[in-house]
Design an enzyme around this catalytic site. Structure first.
Site, PDB file in Angstrom:
ATOM      1  CB  SER A 266      -8.326   0.483   5.808  1.00 32.16           C
ATOM      2  OG  SER A 266      -9.050   1.682   5.814  1.00 32.16           O
TER       3      SER A 266
ATOM      4  CE  LYS B 112      -3.911   1.846   2.772  1.00 30.27           C
ATOM      5  NZ  LYS B 112      -4.701   1.617   4.004  1.00 30.27           N
TER       6      LYS B 112
ATOM      7  CB  SER C 184      -8.058   3.325   2.993  1.00 32.92           C
ATOM      8  OG  SER C 184      -7.200   2.699   3.926  1.00 32.92           O
TER       9      SER C 184
END
Lengths: 485, 480, 95
Positions: A177, A78, A153
């Site tokens: 997330s 990420k 996310s």
């Protein structure tokens, strides 16, 4: 078989038996990205050249017989992890040109173990979102239906794994997330107990809630990747100095005799019937495996979203003060003075959702409102934690849906932040309580979108939770389904 | 007019600690390095970096708290103070707000201009310093973050002081303590010991406090006094003219000797303090406190008292010797080897401090060590050398590092105490000064000093003055 | 209304965000809705409840006072939008 189908353990076996090379695996991963990412937009930054170098080094290790289970495995990160020499945007325009001078602890650990970092993955700006629609790199699309969001996310991380671009990825989870995008993309995602994994070098959203975790194709990989990143880090004061159990060794112990709690507050009216049907079926699977299913209550569940949005935004308002255009990032300055520079930089650099959360958090901490909002939320957080403590005295694990619905359509909730926030109702409580939780695939809705099952474990009960997840996975084949791309 | 008002002063002192590293990262705290050379992701406030507390900073806080009679909190927390400024990399300062590490302390102060009194210490807390801003010739301001994240203790007093003299006495005592403890180098000019003064006035007899001004930029004791005196005058004049004191920050201008308002240049403050989620609560056990207490050096006040009561020194000597820890340590090492405190005191305050000053060295690096000086004192007391010759020996040891006995032997400085050898000298002196002998015998007895001096001179200072005195008296007696 | 445009403007000042009139209006509405929602916390009696700052109870994390090599000025300034020699430069600060 190529990377799209293979798990970390399959790949490691092939690499160690010298049936393939890290170079070849890396090339396959990159080719897969080249052929699919135009439709998905999972990657923000690619590291092809560095990846080939890392693969070459991994091959040396493999030939020398000194390789570990991650040597030569293509992984994605990420874009929230600080990566030395590799642009790290956190999904924000304000960090568009930011190239960190240091590696996050988890990145350092993966590198040491010979993993090949393929690139940086799309995410909601500063991890603030549940749909990956707030990213400065643009929306990321669900591989099962590209008109739908992948969740957020850590949307890019879930997509890259689901689409076979990388073998596994790391995400972060502040209010769901990791688990929610994993559920929406049909992969496995785990949020460890707070303190289990170092946050050093992980760009902070809400420091008391953020936790790093793996997103993988199956539970065995999840255990393996968690073991690779977990453990005490003296650079993170909140990391816990406690040995990491051998998750893989105990993985196949099953769930016979385990008590699994079903919190009634998680089976509410708003729950999509198809999600409910899939979760009900999962309960039957567990019953069949010898687990005892026990109705329990977590009475303060309904207050979690309110509690979370005060605490998370308050912490975020302070964490995001360092984006001021002085030491790094994109500066916008006109003819005005210092304050003008700050305001222009931040107003141009942050997107609307980030601004909303900074504003709400600043308000919750401001003079005269601290007690009514921030302190009140911290007290309610205590009540929510106590719910879990009480329930874990009765049961070993909790079983719930991950999200009230499968992945929604892109744009469906962007105009109504509150509705978006409310979709995190089932994932937020574990962050507030600090305990571990994970998402595993448990079915599909009529439109063919994946549905996730959430297991919530006791604090530092990752081992027991992974066992239960593994038992389910062995009894079902949801995790083997792949989107057609 | 002035006597109708009472001055009220509270002080906030920032004590910069002498730890090797910063409070939340491993960067060095060394002063005067090239800009931004002593920085890392943590003190630069880079995304993802996290603070970890330096244990030594906590030790320094506990030491200072104990030395100022504070209660050490078993549980304290760090908070974020949020505001934007270019010298503050994270956009917040890590400090302590609610639940500081030390509370409820006091210092007793005394001085010639006021009655002895006790000044309360509200709290002492740990925090990080900001970086440095330079406003050079260029269009912008420049930021150097070497100092960012340097450890500070903020010592906040109660508004208990009633004059600049009391404020200075408090500050000097606090300064002496932190330097004694070794937690601070005490350098006011470099900003290691910084003071802000909250000053207000109120009509005598009024209970509630007047509106205060916060005075900044006070980097010497002299400036602090000037600034407070100026501010008191200003506030009284303002009130007498029917005006009102406004609560504000005022900068002292040392060139003009005045304080000036910073009004209009400050933003409204709303610091939004909240517990820093990146740091854990600090729990200080009683064992930890006891351990620090046991290792605490004897403080100047305790030393003064002991020097007077146990060693029998005059108050003046005790104060001079105890004022600085290296001087006290030298003195105590000397007494340990030569147990005549007053003689030791005379030598340390006289010869030693003078020589150290003249040669511009520290007393700790003085070449005449306490052991070497004890060797000199021993030879004074056993009459091997006179006090005057001893000074010659001292200088010789300073140069050579040899022992007193070696110097005395080499230079032939041994005192002449042999009456046979002295008799000859005495005879010479009597023979050479017939007039004085007659006068002495006629009753002018103070001429004895003259005769002794002549004999000492003839012996080149080596004669034992006591013996010369005795022998001279006997010989002159015989003349009658 | 829980919050007015004036309040929002004040908070934006604290947060160093410049808001256009449209943004101000929009944000005021959204913050008002959110604050209305979080008001539900007041249904709970939290008298005597100790606030939770860390979900996992922990205390005392320290480092030793040992110098660790700094990254150096060049690395420190590597991402600086504006640097002069080894300094970061900002618009002139008036003291």
């Amino acid at each position: 078989m190529s990377v799209p189908q293979l798990t970390i353990s399959d790949l490691a076996k092939q690499l160690q038996e010298q049936k393939t090379t890290a170079m070849a695996v890396t090339r396959q991963s990159i080719e897969r990205i080249n052929s699919t990412d135009g439709q998905l937009n999972a990657f923000v930054t690619r590291c092809d050249d560095a990846a080939f170098k890392e693969a070459a080094a991994a091959d040396v290790q493999l030939r020398a017989g000194s390789a570990g289970p991650l040597t030569g495995i293509p992984l994605g990160l990420k874009d929230i992890f600080s990566t030395k020499g590799v642009r790290t945007t956190c999904g924000s325009k304000i960090l568009d040109n930011y190239v960190p001078v240091y590696d996050a602890t988890v990145v350092e650990r993966l590198r040491k173990q010979g993993a090949v970092i393929i690139g940086k993955l799309n995410m909601d700006e500063f991890a603030m979102g549940s749909s990956n629609e707030t990213s400065s790199a643009g929306v990321c699309r669900n591989p099962w239906d590209r008109n739908h969001v992948p969740g957020g996310s850590s949307g890019g991380s879930a997509v890259a794994v689901a689409a076979g671009q990388v073998a596994a990825a790391l995400g972060t989870d502040t209010g769901g997330s990791i688990r929610q995008p994993a559920a929406h993309c049909g992969v496995v995602g785990l949020k460890p107990t707070y303190g289990r994994v170092s946050r050093y070098g992980v760009i902070a959203y809400a420091s008391s809630l953020d936790q790093v975790g793996p997103i993988t194709r199956n539970v065995e990989d999840c255990a393996l990747l968690l073991a690779a990143i977990a453990g005490y880090d003296p650079r993170d004061s909140t990391s816990v100095d406690r040995p990491v159990p051998d998750y893989q060794a105990s993985l196949n112990e099953g769930v016979a005799g385990k008590k699994i709690g079903l919190p009634r507050e998680y089976f509410i009216d708003g729950l999509d019937p198809e999600v409910k049907r899939a979760v009900d079926a999962a309960m039957e699977v567990y019953r069949g495996l010898g687990a005892e299913l026990v109705p329990v209550s977590l009475p303060h569940t309904d207050y979690s979203v309110a509690c979370y949005y005060l605490i998370a935004t308050a912490e975020a308002s302070s964490n995001l003060a360092r984006y001021d255009g002085v030491r790094f990032g994109v500066r916008h300055a006109g003819a005005g003075g210092l304050i003008d520079m700050y305001q222009q930089t931040r107003s141009a650099g942050f997107g609307d959702e980030v601004k909303r959360r900074i504003m709400l958090g600043t308000y919750a901490l401001s003079s005269g409102y601290y007690d009514a909002y921030y302190l009140k939320a911290q007290k309610v957080r205590t009540l929510i934690r106590q719910d879990f403590t009480r329930v874990f005295a009765q049961v070993d694990l909790l079983l719930t849906p991950v999200a009230p619905t499968a992945a929604f359509k892109i744009g469906e909730k962007t105009d109504d932040p509150l509705q978006m926030y409310l979709s995190d109702i089932f994932t937020i409580p574990a962050n507030l309580a600090g305990t571990c939780a994970m998402s595993i695939p448990c079915g599909f809705d009529a439109a063919g979108l994946p549905i996730g099952l959430q297991l919530i474990g006791k604090p530092f009960g990752e081992g027991e939770m992974l066992q239960a997840a593994r038992a389910f996975e062995q009894a079902t084949d949801w995790h083997t389904r792949q989107p057609s791309l | 007019m002035k006597t109708r008002y009472e001055t009220v002063i509270g002080l906030e002192v920032h004590v910069q600690l002498t730890t090797a590293t910063k409070i939340f990262c491993g960067c060095s705290t060394a002063f005067g390095q090239s800009p931004n050379s002593q920085t890392c992701p943590v003190c630069l406030g880079l995304p993802g970096a996290l603070p970890v507390l330096n244990r030594e900073v906590v030790n320094a806080a506990i030491k200072t708290g104990l030395a100022t009679n504070c209660r050490i909190a078993p549980y304290s927390i760090f908070a974020r103070k949020n505001y934007f400024y270019p010298d503050l990399p994270k956009g917040y300062q890590i400090s302590q707000f609610e639940l500081p590490i030390c509370e409820h302390g006091w210092l007793d102060i005394s001085g010639e201009e006021f009655d002895p009194k006790r000044v309360g210490i509200t709290r002492i807390h740990m925090e990080e310093d900001a970086g440095k801003l330079l406003h050079g010739a260029s269009a912008g301001s420049l930021v150097d973050l070497n100092r960012a994240c340097t450890p500070l203790l903020e010592v906040v007093s109660e508004p208990d002081m009633r004059s600049a003299a009391e404020a200075i006495a408090y500050l000097k005592q606090l300064h002496q303590i932190v330097v004694y403890l070794g937690v601070c180098d005490g350098n006011l000019e470099e900003g290691s010991f910084r003071c802000d003064a909250n000053v207000s006035v109120r009509p005598v007899g009024q209970v509630e406090l007047g509106t205060r001004a916060e005075l900044k930029n006070l980097n010497s004791f002299r400036f602090i006094k000037q600034a407070i005196d100026f501010e008191v005058e200003r506030q009284i004049e303002l009130i007498e003219e029917g005006g009102k004191v406004v609560q504000e920050t005022r900068l002292f201008d040392p060139d003009a000797g005045v304080t000036r308002s910073m009004r209009g240049k400050e933003q409204a403050h709303d610091y939004r303090y909240f517990p820093d989620p990146d740091l854990l609560p600090l729990e200080v056990s009683q064992d930890w406190i006891d351990e620090v207490r046991a290792a605490l050096p004897e403080l100047p006040g305790q030393k003064r008292q002991r020097y007077e009561e146990d060693l029998g020194l005059p108050a003046y000597d005790a104060a001079v010797l105890a004022a600085e820890r290296p001087v006290a340590e030298y003195f105590e090492a000397l007494v340990a080897q030569h147990n005549h405190p007053k003689l030791c005191s005379n030598w340390v305050m006289g010869e030693v401090l003078a020589a150290v000053k003249e040669h511009d060295v520290t007393i700790a690096s003085c070449p005449v060590t306490p052991a070497l000086l004890a060797g000199i004192l021993k030879r004074i007391e056993d009459n091997t050398i006179s006090g005057k010759i001893a000074k010659t020996v001292f200088s010789a040891i300073w140069q050579s590092g040899k022992s007193a006995d070696e110097v005395i032997a080499e230079k032939g400085l041994k005192q002449v105490s042999d009456s046979g050898a002295l008799d000859a000298l005495i005879d010479e002196v009597i023979a050479a000064n017939p007039t004085e002998v007659t006068e002495y015998l006629g009753g002018k007895e103070k001429l004895m000093g003259f005769f002794v001096g002549q004999v000492m001179k003839a012996s080149k200072g080596k004669a034992n003055p006591g013996l010369v005195n005795k022998l001279l008296k006997e010989r002159l007696q015989q003349k009658t | 209304m829980k919050i007015t445009e004036k309040d929002v403007a004040y908070v934006a000042g604290l947060a160093r965000l410049a808001l256009s009139p449209d943004e101000l209006t929009d944000l005021t509405g959204k913050m008002d809705a959110m604050l209305g929602y979080v008001d539900k916390l007041n249904q709970l009696n939290t008298d005597g409840i100790v606030p939770t700052a860390h979900a996992v109870p922990m205390a005392n994390a320290f480092r030793d006072d040992q110098v660790v090599a700094s990254i150096g000025a060049a690395a420190a300034l590597a991402n600086a939008p504006l640097g002069v020699e080894d300094y970061f430069q900002v618009p002139r600060v008036i003291e």
